[in-house]
Design an enzyme around this catalytic site. Structure first.
Site, PDB file in Angstrom:
ATOM      1  N   GLU A  65      20.218   3.886  30.852  1.00 34.98           N
ATOM      2  CA  GLU A  65      20.318   4.530  29.538  1.00 34.98           C
ATOM      3  C   GLU A  65      21.607   5.337  29.425  1.00 34.98           C
ATOM      4  O   GLU A  65      22.259   5.350  28.367  1.00 34.98           O
ATOM      5  CB  GLU A  65      19.112   5.432  29.307  1.00 34.98           C
ATOM      6  CG  GLU A  65      19.083   6.086  27.929  1.00 34.98           C
ATOM      7  CD  GLU A  65      18.966   5.079  26.794  1.00 34.98           C
ATOM      8  OE1 GLU A  65      19.720   5.225  25.799  1.00 34.98           O
ATOM      9  OE2 GLU A  65      18.146   4.149  26.898  1.00 34.98           O
ATOM     10  N   GLU A  72      28.330   2.813  24.295  1.00 35.35           N
ATOM     11  CA  GLU A  72      28.247   2.927  22.840  1.00 35.35           C
ATOM     12  C   GLU A  72      29.252   3.932  22.298  1.00 35.35           C
ATOM     13  O   GLU A  72      29.940   3.669  21.296  1.00 35.35           O
ATOM     14  CB  GLU A  72      26.833   3.339  22.430  1.00 35.35           C
ATOM     15  CG  GLU A  72      25.798   2.232  22.550  1.00 35.35           C
ATOM     16  CD  GLU A  72      24.440   2.643  22.042  1.00 35.35           C
ATOM     17  OE1 GLU A  72      23.601   1.753  21.825  1.00 35.35           O
ATOM     18  OE2 GLU A  72      24.214   3.865  21.843  1.00 35.35           O
TER      19      GLU A  72
END
Length: 234
Positions: A65, A72
């Protein structure tokens, strides 16, 4: 005085851990699930290998994660306009998180299925009261809570692992002192444990890293977690 390179690198890495928790809703969910699963793990007589497997699955999901979040943000900062390749990169990174989550589910199923299915088994019947396991869980939960509180209340007061609303050093010091209290019958050893914890808290104030209330809150947090884990599961 210039901060040592090693400490600066560690502090930056710690900031990254807290920032991803603060900014990413999915990370909050992962942390909550991780804490719940670790507590559930206390209820069953797991071997060291099983415990290590459970912990590795949790850390792998959190790691994926964090990498996904970093990718991102990097893509968004680099490209201001839509690009199909950027979407592909994000989708692949998200797929890595999904893959690790699936792995964690499989590990959880294999470890807990046979323990949860038997009807009539007492919920607390399988608690593993090994002090080493309990200590690891208590430390893990304390760190999670410190990270959560710092991300919520610290704002611009220093860095997340140096300064902030709750003193992590005090929390861990008083947690360890409380654990000593549960595992030692010697009043002298217990007293020394809390004295050392007080010295740790005092050093944070003397170094002007924390305010007195920060260390008090950290001490309360550490004591509460220690009592909860060792009184309920010990």
């Amino acid at each position: 005085m210039k901060e040592p390179k090693f400490l600066k690198s560690f502090n930056n890495a710690a900031n990254g851990l807290v920032l991803v928790f603060k900014l990413e809703r999915n990370m909050k969910i992962h942390f909550a699930i991780a804490g719940a699963v670790m507590i559930l793990g206390l209820m069953f007589d797991m071997s060291k290998t099983e415990f290590a497997l459970l912990l590795s699955a949790i850390i792998l999901v959190l790691f994926a994660e964090m990498v996904n979040t970093a990718i991102e943000n990097l893509v968004d900062a680099t490209l201001k306009e839509f690009n199909p390749l950027a979407k592909t990169v994000k989708d692949i990174a998200a797929g890595a998180v999904l893959l690790t989550a699936a792995y964690a589910v499989i590990v959880g199923y294999l470890l807990f299925y046979d323990r949860l299915i038997p009807v009539g088994r007492s919920l607390l019947g399988g608690i593993h009261n090994n002090p080493v396991h309990l200590t690891i869980i208590a430390l893990f939960l304390t760190v999670l809570l410190v990270v959560a509180l710092k991300s919520r209340y610290s704002k611009d007061r220093g860095s997340y692992f140096q300064g902030g609303t709750v003193s992590g050093h005090s929390a861990i010091a008083f947690l360890i002192a409380t654990i000593i209290g549960f595992n030692s019958k010697s009043a002298l050893v217990i007293s020394l444990g809390y004295i050392l914890a007080l010295l740790v808290a005092e050093s944070r104030i003397e170094g002007k890293i924390h305010r007195p209330m920060d260390t008090i809150l950290g001490a309360i947090l550490g004591v509460i977690v220690g009592i909860f884990i060792f009184l309920i599961f010990g």
